[in-house]
Design an enzyme around this catalytic site. Structure first.
Site, PDB file in Angstrom:
ATOM      1  N   LYS A 140      43.939  16.828  22.341  1.00 51.38           N
ATOM      2  CA  LYS A 140      44.726  16.916  23.566  1.00 51.38           C
ATOM      3  C   LYS A 140      45.201  15.522  23.979  1.00 51.38           C
ATOM      4  O   LYS A 140      44.496  14.531  23.761  1.00 51.38           O
ATOM      5  CB  LYS A 140      43.881  17.511  24.702  1.00 51.38           C
TER       6      LYS A 140
ATOM      7  N   ARG B 195      41.398  31.873  21.016  1.00 51.62           N
ATOM      8  CA  ARG B 195      41.712  33.158  20.375  1.00 51.62           C
ATOM      9  C   ARG B 195      40.896  33.371  19.102  1.00 51.62           C
ATOM     10  O   ARG B 195      40.650  34.505  18.693  1.00 51.62           O
ATOM     11  CB  ARG B 195      43.210  33.245  20.092  1.00 51.62           C
TER      12      ARG B 195
END
Length: 506
Positions: free
Chosen positions: A276, A350
């Site tokens: 990130k 996910r």
């Protein structure tokens, strides 16, 4: 935890450190809220002083003043409720909930406050009690006690003149359980990642299960390897803190419906190799908020003895970059055999959810709900106070969204456009990619998860990325930091299932 009591004693007779009253907007200034359980004379006398102090009665507006003669408390706290309701209508539950929460926050450090807000029926009693308890929350586990640390409001008494006895008592009992379990989720979300590894989280679940009579099973990294949980293992591969999959269940002997709740539990999300950018890491301890909400909702169902089976699945991992971390381009074999090409290691939620969804589906529940701080795209779509609801069954998706709204949690139904699913399948070396089209990213993530839901099982996906962590100022009963989002929605859904509102599987 702030203590809660109910009382039918008059506000002029009950001894407390503060008395909370409701006010609404009037033509010439604030006026007492209709239906409040406080003497009209006391409220009328205070109204003139409130107007002098500039109070207007706007929602959640707080004004403190010395209590008029005849009050059982030395301090009066007036909280605005906005406009008075139409004749014959009461205040919405969420208005009362937020007002009580705002007052409780304003009374931090106070020993005992009496709430004389409108509480003429069980629904209003529940709203005032919930708001006051949720608003009194404070996270102190990592703070050194000092002179400036006032602590939360210690004791709340809700004045309930006119409320039916059995209903008000049941409402208060539920409010206490609900507030305690929302606080559990808030505490877990606020806990720094060095104090909440996947193993730490699993230990907390085990302790809670023992305390409240739930069954629990923890799969460690060895059991995950043996079982073929490639998604959870792949996400946790770069961390020195190995992953866990936890099953925790409330079972009722008379239940004829089962709900499986699946929570994303990334105890810290660096993004992995797809690191990130600066400025996006600082709050990533909150990436386990879905798993925390699943735990709290399951425990709440057990504490309330709901006649429904609730099974919680917590997919726990820490997503870190290292020499052993999953790389963009790697292919993972998920639990159940589906292969996934990982194009972005920051789309990790996910992957862990996929494993847990397949495992949850093996038990043939009547419905599955997954909860996750899944995508920044959902925040772009709905902002920071609303979560998205997707699903494979229109009726069930609506039931979940309605349950959230009924509980006071803003939610919005979102579609799963079939054409977006094609981008997930455009790979020559695996069954799926973990990334698809950039536009509609929150919907693409939902479509990915849908691939792992068994046919014939109603499923809903809650993307709580926006409201799970409040980086702004506190408001209503919502604190800064972890908010406990989705606990109330899931509990309401479980209650409706227990009441027969959930269709049977297939």
């Amino acid at each position: 935890m702030t203590a809660l009591t109910l009382s039918k004693t008059s506000a002029t007779e009950l001894s407390a450190d503060a008395l909370v009253i409701g006010i609404v907007k009037g033509e010439d200034g604030p006026v007492p809220a209709p239906g409040a359980s406080a003497p009209a004379a006391l409220l009328s006398e205070a109204a003139g002083v409130l107007a002098t102090l500039g109070a207007k009665g706007g929602k959640e507006e707080i004004t403190k003043l010395p209590a008029p003669a005849g009050s059982g408390a030395p301090l009066l706290v007036a909280v605005g409720l906005g406009s008075a309701p139409e004749d014959g209508e009461g205040f919405p539950a969420e208005t009362l909930r937020r007002a009580a929460g705002a007052a409780a926050r304003a009374l931090a450090g106070t020993e005992h406050a009496a709430f004389a807000l409108p509480a003429g029926d069980a629904e209003q009693v529940a709203a005032v009690a919930e708001g006051a308890l949720l608003g009194a929350y404070d996270f102190t586990a990592f703070r050194k006690a000092g002179e400036d640390d006032r602590g939360p409001l210690a004791r709340v008494t809700v004045l309930t003149a006119g409320a039916e006895e059995a209903g008000r008592l049941a409402a208060a009992a539920r409010a206490e359980v609900l507030a305690a379990e929302v606080a559990r989720t808030r505490d877990l979300v606020n806990t720094p990642p060095n104090a909440l590894t996947p193993a730490d989280f699993a230990a907390h679940v085990t302790e809670a299960a023992a305390e409240h009579g739930l069954t629990v099973e923890v799969l460690d990294e060895a059991a995950l390897r043996e079982g073929g949980f490639g998604g959870i293992l792949g996400v946790g591969a770069g961390s020195q803190a190995p992953p866990r999959l936890v099953r925790v269940a409330h079972t009722h002997p008379e239940a004829d419906r089962t709900i499986a709740l699946v929570g994303k539990g990334i105890t810290y999300d660096s993004g992995g190799i797809s690191l990130k950018p600066a400025g996006h890491n600082e709050t990533m301890k909150c990436d386990m908020a879905g798993a925390a909400a699943v735990l709290s909702a399951t425990v709440a169902a057990a504490r309330l003895g709901l006649k429904v089976n609730v099974t919680g699945w917590l997919a726990l991992a820490e997503n870190m970059p290292s020499g052993s971390a999953t790389r963009p381009g790697d292919v993972l074999r998920m639990y159940g055999g589906t292969t996934v090409e990982v194009l972005n290691t920051d789309a990790e939620g996910r992957l862990v959810l996929a494993d847990a969804l397949v495992r949850a589906g093996e038990e043939s529940p009547d419905a599955i709900v997954d909860v996750a701080t899944l995508t920044g795209a959902m925040m772009l779509a709905l902002g920071k106070r609303i979560f998205g609801v997707m699903g494979n069954d229109d009726a069930f998706r609506a039931l979940v969204a309605e349950s959230a709204e009924r509980a006071g949690e803003p939610a919005w139904e979102m579609p799963l456009p079939a054409e977006l699913a094609e981008g997930l399948k455009a790979t020559v070396i695996a069954d799926l990619k973990n990334m698809g089209e950039r536009m509609g990213g929150g919907l693409v993530a939902g479509l990915f998860l849908k691939e792992f839901v068994p046919a014939g099982t109603a499923w809903a996906h809650l993307d709580i990325a926006g409201p799970a962590f409040n980086e702004g100022g506190a408001f209503g009963y919502t604190p800064k930091g972890g908010t406990g989002t989705a606990v109330r929605a899931l509990l309401t859904l479980a209650e409706r299932a227990a009441a027969g509102e959930l269709a049977a599987r297939g």
